[in-house]
Structure formats: structure tokens, C-alpha cells
Design a protein around this motif. Structure first.
Motif, PDB file in Angstrom:
ATOM      1  N   THR A   1       0.862  -1.185   0.000  1.00  0.00           N
ATOM      2  CA  THR A   1       0.000   0.000   0.000  1.00  0.00           C
ATOM      3  C   THR A   1       0.896   1.232   0.000  1.00  0.00           C
ATOM      4  N   TYR A   2       0.713   2.090  -0.987  1.00  0.00           N
ATOM      5  CA  TYR A   2       1.548   3.279  -1.126  1.00  0.00           C
ATOM      6  C   TYR A   2       0.822   4.487  -0.520  1.00  0.00           C
ATOM      7  N   LEU A   3       1.521   5.199   0.349  1.00  0.00           N
ATOM      8  CA  LEU A   3       0.913   6.296   1.095  1.00  0.00           C
ATOM      9  C   LEU A   3       0.906   7.616   0.328  1.00  0.00           C
ATOM     10  N   PHE A   4       1.715   7.693  -0.722  1.00  0.00           N
ATOM     11  CA  PHE A   4       1.722   8.910  -1.537  1.00  0.00           C
ATOM     12  C   PHE A   4       1.377   8.550  -2.974  1.00  0.00           C
ATOM     13  N   PRO A   5       0.394   9.242  -3.561  1.00  0.00           N
ATOM     14  CA  PRO A   5      -0.411  10.293  -2.933  1.00  0.00           C
ATOM     15  C   PRO A   5      -1.444   9.689  -1.971  1.00  0.00           C
ATOM     16  N   PRO A   6      -1.769  10.409  -0.877  1.00  0.00           N
ATOM     17  CA  PRO A   6      -2.748   9.884   0.078  1.00  0.00           C
ATOM     18  C   PRO A   6      -4.141   9.822  -0.526  1.00  0.00           C
ATOM     19  N   ARG A   7      -4.967   8.941  -0.010  1.00  0.00           N
ATOM     20  CA  ARG A   7      -6.336   8.799  -0.510  1.00  0.00           C
ATOM     21  C   ARG A   7      -7.173  10.025  -0.136  1.00  0.00           C
ATOM     22  N   LEU A   8      -8.019  10.441  -1.037  1.00  0.00           N
ATOM     23  CA  LEU A   8      -8.920  11.560  -0.738  1.00  0.00           C
ATOM     24  C   LEU A   8      -9.874  11.204   0.393  1.00  0.00           C
ATOM     25  N   SER A   9     -10.215   9.919   0.496  1.00  0.00           N
ATOM     26  CA  SER A   9     -11.142   9.493   1.545  1.00  0.00           C
ATOM     27  C   SER A   9     -10.561   9.673   2.935  1.00  0.00           C
ATOM     28  N   SER A  10      -9.224   9.849   3.010  1.00  0.00           N
ATOM     29  CA  SER A  10      -8.581  10.023   4.312  1.00  0.00           C
ATOM     30  C   SER A  10      -8.319  11.485   4.635  1.00  0.00           C
ATOM     31  N   ALA A  11      -8.810  12.380   3.788  1.00  0.00           N
ATOM     32  CA  ALA A  11      -8.491  13.796   3.967  1.00  0.00           C
ATOM     33  C   ALA A  11      -9.153  14.389   5.207  1.00  0.00           C
ATOM     34  N   LEU A  12     -10.302  13.872   5.582  1.00  0.00           N
ATOM     35  CA  LEU A  12     -11.034  14.443   6.710  1.00  0.00           C
ATOM     36  C   LEU A  12     -10.827  13.611   7.966  1.00  0.00           C
ATOM     37  N   LEU A  13     -10.572  14.302   9.055  1.00  0.00           N
ATOM     38  CA  LEU A  13     -10.418  13.637  10.344  1.00  0.00           C
ATOM     39  C   LEU A  13     -11.733  13.649  11.094  1.00  0.00           C
ATOM     40  N   SER A  14     -11.949  12.652  11.909  1.00  0.00           N
ATOM     41  CA  SER A  14     -13.120  12.650  12.780  1.00  0.00           C
ATOM     42  C   SER A  14     -12.849  13.583  13.961  1.00  0.00           C
TER      43      SER A  14
END
Length: 418
Positions: free
Chosen positions: A62-75
Motif C-alpha cells: 500500500t503506497y501512502l503517496f499520494p494519500p487517498r482523498l477518503s482520508s483527507a477528513l479527520l473525525s
């Protein structure tokens, strides 16, 4: 060793590449021990990987860059951690431009946090003390799992702010004892939070040949590694030229690729070695073994910073090939000079020439060193044993210990005894 239901994340920058054979061996050994290993990497490698396992390894990474857009928002529960992570970045002792780059690492760390939660990772181990270690530290600040990481060379090669990277690491491993001393002295880590953990080699696959054929071109030397000026190829060439001028019949096979191939080719021509040096490019494991089975000696003449305990040397020793190495990183811990191989000072071209002459003129010495090198490799460098030590370090560092107990004692003393 068996471990039930333990989920380990393994972070390896730009995985897989030519020099990553050990990491795949380690992953294989940990999985055989029952560990559920999840592979992560900072980004996809630019260069291809010649090993037969490369396609599978890349498909599992699993490559972390570029990060997934789904992970852009924090709870909402992650907001406090984000404030601390931003403070971490702001306090780094780097330029404004580099801090902006660190914000990109923070985005990767957020994505890493989501992956860690989705896969219920118990621990993450990183094989780098550079930017990947920042990602590990930031992921932990955000609420991620406990982590550790490996220093694979001298500290200055891996950037700055090492104390920040290690702020909550359960331990930091070094691939050679000089690097462990740097972690204690320069970073200020308590000795109990450090280990010396070598990389390793498959001593069942890397074995001596049934019979080593004599080359009609004389002493056959091999050198495998990145084509980089820090590997000191120019000193190998100068030493070989001196030995040839004194009557030695010899040739060198040079495997690998890298950014300084053109300069290295020019050095070969400058020393008049075109008929004595064969450049064969990057080699997969099978081709490395074939080359080592045909070699009488292995050469590593690295200089400067960056070298730790080179796996290429371990592979040569496992195949019963006596190494000729510069004194750098962990090579004095790996090789008993005059018994398992020959050590020379960095940049000592006369010393290299004398070593080549010794190997070329004394077949009995070569045989004794070959046997001792193989014995040392089996005893100290097998990847199953080095992987066991890593897993033991992770388990010990996670377990609550009495104040008097030292986290690093058992694996570190085992390594020193080896």
C-alpha cells in the motif's frame, strides 16, 4: 517462533527496489512465524526491481503517496492529535520549504492512520530513519499504533530531528553497532530503547557451490551494489591496476546500477581496465548466486558515510566467497580480518592491491577464508534468526517490564555474541 493474531505494519520507502531483497526475506520469515504482515511504502519506486518476487511484493504494498482523498477528513476525536502534529512540524529544525514538505508527510500520516485502524495494526516498524520515520511519528501523534524504526547507516545521511522522530518509538534499531552508539550519544536515546539488529541472508539459498570452477582469466573478483561514488569503485580499480602491474592475473565482475554509472565507466577506462572489468547491470537473486558461485573474492571498498552491515557482503560470505572490505560501518563486526576475509582502511588502494595479491597467490588461504566466511554467515546472518530478533524486540518493547529490566539486553547481547 510463533505469534498468534499479531498484525504488524512494515513501512519501507520506495519498495521494492534492487537493494530490498532482505526486506522481502524478513517479511517472509515473519509471516512464517504467524505474524500478519501488512506492507506499506512511501511511494512507488522510480526504477524497476530485478528480483523474481518484485511483482508480488508491489501488488501487496500500500503506497501512502499520494494519500487517498477518503482520508483527507479527520473525525472529531482526531482533532487534538492534529494540533499536536502541526506543532511537531512547526518545531522541526529545517527550512520553511522543508516544513511545507513535512506537511505533505502529515497528509500521508493521516492516510496511514486510517489504514492502521482499518487493518487493526498492533505495531508498525519502519525501515528508515529519514522522512518515513517522520510519517511514523506523526501517525502515532494522531492516535496510531506504537512504532519502531531501523537506522540503516550513519545518522547524518538520514536528515535531522532524529529525537523528534524517536519521541515515542518503542525502540530504534541500528543495522550496526557504530550506528547504535550514535543513537545513544547523538540522539540521546536511553540504551534500553536501542538495539543492534543486522539484516540477514537466506543461508539455505545462498550456499557455496559443489565445486568452484577456476577462471581462465585468473582470480575472479565480484562486486555488487549501487553504482554510486560512495561505494568507492575508483579505489577498487586503482587497487586492481596495482595488483595487475605486479603480475596478478585477475578480473572483476561489477553488478548493479546507479546514478554514477558514466563516471565509473570513465574510471575503468582511465585505469586501462576495459579487458579486466565486466559491468553486468542489475542482478536478481538467482543471477547474484550464479555470480558468487563463480567468484574467488568479493570486493566492497565503500568510503564516507552511509554503510552499515552490507547484505551483499553477507550473501558473499554465505556462498563461501572471502570478502575484501573497507573498514566502514559494521564490517569490522562482520569480518574477522585474516580469518573470514580481509579488511583495509577506507581509500587504501595499496591495501586493496595487497589483498587481491594475497587471494590470488594463496589458494589455501582462499579456501580457509571461504570456509570460515560460510560458517560465520550461517551462525550470525541467517534471515530467520535476524527476523526472530526483530520480532523479539517488538514483543519485549510492548510488554510491561519491571523498572530493573532492560528492553534491549537479550537481543543486543545475542547480537554481540554472534
Amino acid at each position: 517462533m510463533t505469534v498468534a493474531a499479531f498484525r504488524l505494519g512494515m513501512l519501507i520507502p520506495e519498495f521494492p527496489t534492487q537493494t530490498h531483497a532482505f526486506f522481502w526475506r524478513e517479511i517472509t520469515a515473519l509471516r512464517a512465524a504467524g505474524v500478519e504482515v501488512h506492507i506499506f511504502s512511501t511511494r512507488r519506486p522510480v526504477e524497476g526491481c530485478p528480483h523474481e518476487w518484485a511483482e508480488r511484493a508491489a501488488s501487496e504494498t500500500t503506497y501512502l503517496f499520494p494519500p487517498r482523498l477518503s482520508s483527507a477528513l479527520l473525525s472529531p476525536r482526531d482533532f487534538p492529535g492534529m494540533a499536536q502534529a502541526l506543532a511537531y512540524v512547526s518545531k522541526l529544525s529545517v527550512s520553511v520549504k522543508q516544513k511545507a514538505r513535512a506537511l505533505g508527510m502529515l497528509a500521508c500520516a493521516v492516510d496511514f492512520l486510517h489504514h492502521a485502524r482499518e487493518r487493526k495494526l498492533d505495531h508498525i516498524h519502519g525501515h528508515s530513519a529519514a522522512d518515513a520515520a517522520h510519517v511514523l511519528a506523526l501517525c502515532r501523534i494522531l492516535g496510531g499504533p506504537r512504532y519502531s524504526f531501523h537506522l540503516h547507516g550513519d545518522l547524518p545521511v538520514y536528515g535531522t530531528d532524529h529525537a523528534a522522530k524517536a519521541w515515542d518509538a518503542t525502540f530504534v534499531a541500528a543495522a550496526a553497532r557504530p550506528m547504535q552508539r550514535e543513537l545513544i550519544k547523538d540522539v540521546g536515546l536511553p540504551p534500553e530503547r536501542t538495539y543492534t539488529l543486522w539484516m540477514g541472508v537466506d543461508t539455505d539459498r545462498f550456499t557455496p557451490p559443489a565445486q568452484r570452477a577456476e577462471s581462465p582469466r585468473g582470480l575472479h573478483l565480484a562486486s555488487i551494489g549501487r553504482l554510486h561514488l560512495c561505494k568507492g569503485h575508483v579505489h577498487t580499480f586503482a587497487g586492481l591496476r596495482k595488483a595487475l602491474d605486479r603480475g596478478l592475473k585477475a578480473h572483476l565482475t561489477l553488478g548493479g546500477r546507479g546514478p554514477h554509472e558514466q563516471e565509473i565507466r570513465q574510471s575503468i577506462a582511465r585505469f586501462g581496465l576495459q579487458s579486466h572489468v565486466d559491468m553486468v547491470g542489475p542482478l536478481g537473486e538467482a543471477a547474484v548466486i550464479d555470480l558468487l558461485h563463480r567468484a574467488d573474492g568479493f570486493v566492497l571498498s565503500s568510503i564516507g558515510l552511509g554503510e552499515a552491515s552490507p547484505v551483499a557482503v553477507m550473501e558473499a560470505m554465505a556462498c563461501g566467497v572471502p570478502p575484501v572490505c573497507s573498514i566502514i560501518g559494521g564490517t569490522p563486526d562482520m569480518i574477522s580480518d585474516g580469518t573470514e576475509g580481509l579488511l583495509v582502511a577506507q581509500g587504501d588502494e595499496e591495501g586493496l592491491a595487497n589483498a587481491f595479491l594475497q587471494l590470488g597467490r594463496d589458494a589455501a588461504l582462499r579456501e580457509r577464508m571461504a570456509s570460515a566466511a560460510r560458517e560465520r554467515a550461517v551462525r550470525s546472518f541467517d534471515y530467520r534468526e535476524t527476523s526472530r530478533r526483530l520480532l523479539e524486540a517488538i514483543q519485549v518493547s510492548r510488554a510491561p517490564l519491571p523498572q530493573s529490566a532492560s528492553q534491549g539486553t537479550a537481543p543486543r547481547s545475542d547480537q554481540a555474541a554472534a
